[in-house]
Design a protein around this motif. Structure first.
Motif, mmCIF file in Angstrom:
data_model
loop_
_atom_site.group_PDB
_atom_site.id
_atom_site.type_symbol
_atom_site.label_atom_id
_atom_site.label_comp_id
_atom_site.label_asym_id
_atom_site.label_seq_id
_atom_site.Cartn_x
_atom_site.Cartn_y
_atom_site.Cartn_z
ATOM 1 N N SER A 177 0.528 -1.026 -0.085
ATOM 2 C CA SER A 177 -0.018 0.329 0.405
ATOM 3 C C SER A 177 0.584 1.636 -0.168
ATOM 4 O O SER A 177 0.737 2.211 -0.857
ATOM 5 C CB SER A 177 -1.019 -0.045 1.157
ATOM 6 O OG SER A 177 -1.661 -1.375 1.469
ATOM 7 N N LYS A 223 -0.682 2.838 8.865
ATOM 8 C CA LYS A 223 -2.244 2.462 9.355
ATOM 9 C C LYS A 223 -2.232 3.544 10.443
ATOM 10 O O LYS A 223 -3.377 3.372 11.445
ATOM 11 C CB LYS A 223 -2.212 1.339 10.167
ATOM 12 C CG LYS A 223 -1.839 0.177 9.020
ATOM 13 C CD LYS A 223 -3.162 -1.146 9.455
ATOM 14 C CE LYS A 223 -1.723 -2.320 8.336
ATOM 15 N NZ LYS A 223 -2.194 -3.529 8.518
ATOM 16 N N LYS A 279 -3.142 5.034 3.535
ATOM 17 C CA LYS A 279 -4.642 5.198 3.366
ATOM 18 C C LYS A 279 -4.872 6.457 3.075
ATOM 19 O O LYS A 279 -5.640 6.708 1.799
ATOM 20 C CB LYS A 279 -5.977 4.399 4.118
ATOM 21 C CG LYS A 279 -6.427 3.693 3.933
ATOM 22 C CD LYS A 279 -7.337 3.750 4.777
ATOM 23 C CE LYS A 279 -9.632 3.571 4.319
ATOM 24 N NZ LYS A 279 -10.246 2.593 5.517
#
Ligand SMILES: Nc1nc2c(ncn2[C@@H]2O[C@H](COP(=O)(O)OP(=O)(O)OP(=O)(O)O)[C@@H](O)[C@H]2O)c(=O)[nH]1
Ligand SMILES: [Mg+2]
Length: 187
Positions: free
Chosen positions: A17, A134, A164
């Motif tokens: 990610s 995260k 994210k």
């Protein structure tokens, strides 16, 4: 001139990610189960110009390498690591000019990565950037506590990040940009 940055960390910590966030597009396969990335995923990111001389700047080609997770979140050797994958993974770590060590913010720092971190930093002299990924899932107190803990254990500065939301991404790019300027490129 080439500069390779390898992304290491446990399974499912968000290495792929982060790779995708750095490129701003889908480069490396992401999934919610651990053990997704197996073979190294290597990709040219872009050029960075170094040096004040406008006429003859040093051009550095940045390459990122996303790696399979070496350990599970329970700190066990990852089941994806066949001898061939393990060999390729360690070869990429060995060849890397810099390491990004990803800590899963929802799991914390693993003992096996603590050991690997020290080995890479002090035995192999690899510059390491530690990121807690995260961090969008942590509240302010949790972020502060984990950051202090990891900084103390690793004797390394730590950057809070979210692959994210993109939090901390610019700072990460600034850190390696800044590092590249300090490198003695004379060969
Ligand atoms: N909330 C949140 N979820 C994240 C973040 N980064 C990754 N994830 C999720 O975590 C899971 C694992 O992400 P990956 O990028 O595949 O993790 P990885 O470290 O590459 O995993 P392996 O290849 O299996 O070692 C996915 O469900 C992602 O969507 C983040 O910053 N915030
Ligand atoms: Mg992956």
């Amino acid at each position: 001139m080439e500069f390779k940055i390898a992304i290491i960390g446990p399974e499912n910590s968000g290495k792929s990610s982060l790779m995708n966030a750095l490129f701003g597009k889908y480069i490396s396969y992401v999934s919610e189960v651990g053990g997704t990335t197996k073979n190294p995923v290597k990709k040219y990111w872009g050029k960075i110009k170094i040096g004040k001389a406008k006429k003859n700047p040093i051009i550095v080609d940045i390459i990122f390498v996303d790696l399979g997770g070496l350990y599970t979140k329970d700190d066990k050797l990852s089941p994806i690591l066949t001898p061939s994958i393990l060999k390729k993974t360690y070869e990429e770590i060995d060849k890397a000019d810099m390491i990004i060590h990803v800590v899963d913010g929802t799991v914390g720092l693993l003992k096996n990565f603590e050991k690997l971190h020290y080995l890479l930093k002090f035995r192999y002299n690899k510059p390491i950037i530690v990121v807690i990924n995260k961090s969008d899932l942590l509240n302010i107190e949790e972020k502060e506590k984990l950051k202090n803990y990891v900084e103390n254990r690793l004797k390394n500065k730590v950057l809070l990040l979210s692959a994210k939301t993109g939090e901390g991404l610019d700072e990460l790019i600034n850190i390696f940009h800044h590092y590249l300027k300090k490198v003695d490129w004379d060969v």
